[in-house]
Design a protein around this motif. Structure first.
Motif, PDB file in Angstrom:
ATOM      1  N   TYR A   1      17.791  10.333  14.050  1.00 24.77           N
ATOM      2  CA  TYR A   1      17.561  11.754  13.801  1.00 24.77           C
ATOM      3  C   TYR A   1      18.498  12.602  14.670  1.00 24.77           C
ATOM      4  CZ  TYR A   1      13.092  10.505  11.558  1.00 24.77           C
ATOM      5  OH  TYR A   1      12.119   9.987  10.750  1.00 24.77           O
TER       6      TYR A   1
ATOM      7  N   LYS B   1      13.391  16.978  14.656  1.00 27.37           N
ATOM      8  CA  LYS B   1      14.064  17.538  15.833  1.00 27.37           C
ATOM      9  C   LYS B   1      13.242  17.284  17.094  1.00 27.37           C
ATOM     10  CE  LYS B   1      16.498  21.274  13.383  1.00 27.37           C
ATOM     11  NZ  LYS B   1      16.606  22.746  13.192  1.00 27.37           N
TER      12      LYS B   1
ATOM     13  N   TRP C   1      23.623  20.029   9.620  1.00 32.09           N
ATOM     14  CA  TRP C   1      23.141  20.943  10.645  1.00 32.09           C
ATOM     15  C   TRP C   1      24.353  21.613  11.277  1.00 32.09           C
ATOM     16  CZ3 TRP C   1      23.458  20.431  16.214  1.00 32.09           C
ATOM     17  CH2 TRP C   1      22.664  21.352  16.915  1.00 32.09           C
TER      18      TRP C   1
ATOM     19  N   GLU D   1      14.373  15.102  20.379  1.00 31.57           N
ATOM     20  CA  GLU D   1      14.407  15.661  21.734  1.00 31.57           C
ATOM     21  C   GLU D   1      13.422  14.983  22.681  1.00 31.57           C
ATOM     22  OE1 GLU D   1      14.947  19.809  22.552  1.00 31.57           O
ATOM     23  OE2 GLU D   1      15.113  20.233  20.401  1.00 31.57           O
TER      24      GLU D   1
ATOM     25  N   LEU E   1      17.192  18.130   8.541  1.00 27.43           N
ATOM     26  CA  LEU E   1      16.372  17.962   9.739  1.00 27.43           C
ATOM     27  C   LEU E   1      15.141  18.857   9.709  1.00 27.43           C
ATOM     28  CD1 LEU E   1      18.931  17.730  12.694  1.00 27.43           C
ATOM     29  CD2 LEU E   1      17.271  15.980  12.021  1.00 27.43           C
TER      30      LEU E   1
ATOM     31  N   ASP F   1      11.459  20.182  11.602  1.00 27.78           N
ATOM     32  CA  ASP F   1      11.030  20.457  12.970  1.00 27.78           C
ATOM     33  C   ASP F   1      10.502  19.190  13.631  1.00 27.78           C
ATOM     34  OD1 ASP F   1      11.775  23.074  12.955  1.00 27.78           O
ATOM     35  OD2 ASP F   1       9.763  23.903  13.220  1.00 27.78           O
TER      36      ASP F   1
ATOM     37  N   TYR G   1      22.881  16.235  16.717  1.00 31.41           N
ATOM     38  CA  TYR G   1      21.886  17.217  17.137  1.00 31.41           C
ATOM     39  C   TYR G   1      21.686  17.185  18.644  1.00 31.41           C
ATOM     40  CZ  TYR G   1      17.489  19.754  17.516  1.00 31.41           C
ATOM     41  OH  TYR G   1      16.524  20.658  17.882  1.00 31.41           O
TER      42      TYR G   1
ATOM     43  N   THR H   1      12.784  26.314  17.802  1.00 29.74           N
ATOM     44  CA  THR H   1      12.236  25.042  17.343  1.00 29.74           C
ATOM     45  C   THR H   1      11.241  24.501  18.359  1.00 29.74           C
ATOM     46  OG1 THR H   1      14.282  24.546  16.142  1.00 29.74           O
ATOM     47  CG2 THR H   1      12.855  22.689  16.675  1.00 29.74           C
TER      48      THR H   1
ATOM     49  N   SER I   1      12.022  23.765  22.364  1.00 28.85           N
ATOM     50  CA  SER I   1      13.214  22.930  22.207  1.00 28.85           C
ATOM     51  C   SER I   1      14.261  23.297  23.250  1.00 28.85           C
ATOM     52  CB  SER I   1      13.800  23.122  20.807  1.00 28.85           C
ATOM     53  OG  SER I   1      15.127  22.641  20.729  1.00 28.85           O
TER      54      SER I   1
END
Length: 518
Positions: free
Chosen positions: A482, A307, A388, A311, A302, A304, A406, A457, A450
């Motif tokens: 993802y 991620k 992860w 999100e 993963l 950035d 995630y 992150t 994040s």
């Protein structure tokens, strides 16, 4: 392993403000007409903004366009605020996408039907052209009044606990929320009559809104597997690993959200299952093994950017299908739409979203397929995998039984991805409505913001860009892969099915827009 416990959301307006990180409204308050919902059902109203930048992130509007949004956009934002407020007040991260899509569709159906009475050719969904007003009455003031009374009536049907706020919204626009017996054929009468007709029709659409509790299951669905406690997966209790397994998260048992939407009455689809996708691969099989390997590889590597994508499209600050509302508001601001274009845009967009909810839930109920969050730990139990390792831990070697997604995993089966279907339907409708696939929006995901890995992150700002509606839909879809909550075979077919749904919704909506519907 799978889903992490969710910390209850703060309930004061000030505490909730950071959650709405994608809402770009310049001036000291929320958009005129939007409202902040405080805990306990009380309300706090913001003063009207001095200027409006919609959801564009850039503030662009067409040359000569009005400086403020139409009442349609204001009621759209108010609806989103009410949706989000209800789930945050209950301490939930987000509400069911199906219910949210239906609420938005009905509110904008009521708005459209009221507006259509003041258009030269458009027909409403319930009365056709029977309530059309003469040319002399087709003024902006009359349209705004009719639209506002329709939206007010529809919102009260869904959110009686927010009556004070909804009444205040109407009052802030210059109208009387206590008006119960308006003059026949007046704008208020038109708005109330058309909204009530839409509500009466939709109360019997199969969603079971009026049940106790609302939206209770009518299908009799029972999961094939007993529940699993998040973070303590027990392979020995699994009965059918390829089927959906409810989780116990923070002591709360997941229940399949609204399986009855699989049999709900659609707007443009000939039946809920008019479109479908290929069956997910059998378990065990070579194809399923490849899908597991793909997610393990993605999880272990993963980036950035991945991620941030996972999100951003999680939508826990706008609730699905809230992102698509922002697409619509961006288009309205970008192209300088008035109440006339907005009434049609948001009607068609949200009918596409609601039909996408119905179509994707029909597939989910049919296949009842497992999420990666339970099938991967079952399949790779006792094996060492690279993945992860949890917030701030990076990539680690672990027993496969401890694999986790995630992002948080919602309570319903995987195949097909609702996010992909919603996004495909919205992109197709907007492409056809605007006459181009060009979008042009973007978002800067600031370093350390994040919610999964706060302060860590991303390491530096990440800018997400969407030159076209199609690219936005593709990114929304892949975000679920993802994030580890969906398989690739949930995503691409979902986007394709969404495009098909958006196409038939656009055609049906055009029949209403042109008065050709009979």
């Amino acid at each position: 392993m799978s889903q992490r416990p969710v910390t209850p959301a703060p309930t004061t307006p000030a505490a909730r403000a950071p959650l709405t990180r994608r809402r770009v409204l310049t001036a000291s308050a929320a958009a005129a007409g939007a409202f902040a919902l405080a805990s306990g059902g009380t309300t706090a109203w913001a003063a009207p903004v001095e200027r409006f930048e919609a959801e564009t992130r850039t503030g662009r509007r067409a040359p000569g366009a009005a400086a403020e949004p139409s009442v349609v956009v204001r009621w759209n934002q108010a609806t989103m605020d009410a949706i989000l407020g209800r789930y945050q007040a209950a301490g939930n991260r987000f509400g069911p996408a199906t219910v949210n899509a239906r609420i938005l569709a009905i509110v904008h159906n009521a708005i459209y039907d009221a507006w259509a009475c003041y258009d030269r050719v458009a027909s409403g969904t319930r009365f056709g052209g029977a309530l059309r007003r003469p040319r002399a009455e087709r003024t902006l003031d009359n349209k705004n009044e009719a639209v506002s009374y329709a939206a007010h009536r529809a919102l009260l049907d869904f959110f009686p606990e927010y009556k004070v706020a909804i009444d205040s919204m109407l009052r802030s626009l210059g109208y009387d929320p206590e008006l119960t017996d308006p003059r026949r054929n007046s704008p208020a009468w038109i708005g109330l009559r058309t909204a009530q007709a839409v509500l009466d029709y939709r109360h019997g659409d199969g969603a079971n809104q009026l049940a106790t509790p609302p939206y209770a299951d009518t299908t009799g669905y029972q999961p094939k597997n007993p529940p699993q406690t998040a973070g303590a997966f027990d392979p020995s209790t699994v009965v059918a690993p390829e089927h959906w397994t409810p989780l116990i998260v923070g002591g709360k048992l997941q229940k399949y959200l609204t399986p009855q939407f699989a049999v709900m009455k659609p707007f443009a689809l000939s039946s809920p299952d008019q479109f479908t996708v290929a069956a997910p691969p059998a378990y065990p099989s070579v194809r399923l093994t490849a899908a597991v390997e793909e997610l393990l590889e993605i999880s272990a590597g993963l980036t950035d950017e991945q991620k941030c994508i996972a999100e951003f499209w999680l939508n826990d600050d706008v609730t699905p299908p809230g992102a698509q509302q922002m697409w619509g508001r961006f288009v309205s601001a970008r192209d300088g739409y008035t109440v006339d274009e907005d009434a049609k845009l948001f009607f068609g967009l949200n009918m596409a979203e609601c039909d996408a909810a119905i179509g994707s839930w029909a597939v989910k109920l049919d296949y009842d397929f497992a999420r990666p969050s339970t099938l991967i730990p079952y399949d790779r139990r006792g094996q060492q995998v690279r993945s992860w390792g949890g917030p701030g831990r990076g990539t680690v070697t672990m027993d496969g039984v401890d694999w986790q997604a995630y992002v948080a995993v919602p309570p319903f089966p995987a195949t097909v991805s609702g996010h992909s279907t919603f996004s495909g339907a919205a992109s197709e409708f907007l492409r056809r409505f605007t006459g181009t696939d060009q979008f042009g929006d973007s978002f800067r995901f600031k370093a350390g913001t994040s919610t999964v890995e706060p302060g860590i992150t991303p390491h530096t700002d990440v800018v997400l860009t969407w030159p076209t509606f199609s690219e936005a839909a593709s990114q929304a879809g892949i975000s679920r892969v993802y994030g580890g909550m969906h398989w690739s075979f949930d995503n691409e077919p979902g986007i394709e099915m969404g495009h098909k749904i958006g196409k038939v919704v656009y055609r049906q909506a055009q029949c209403y827009f042109t008065g050709a519907h009979r």
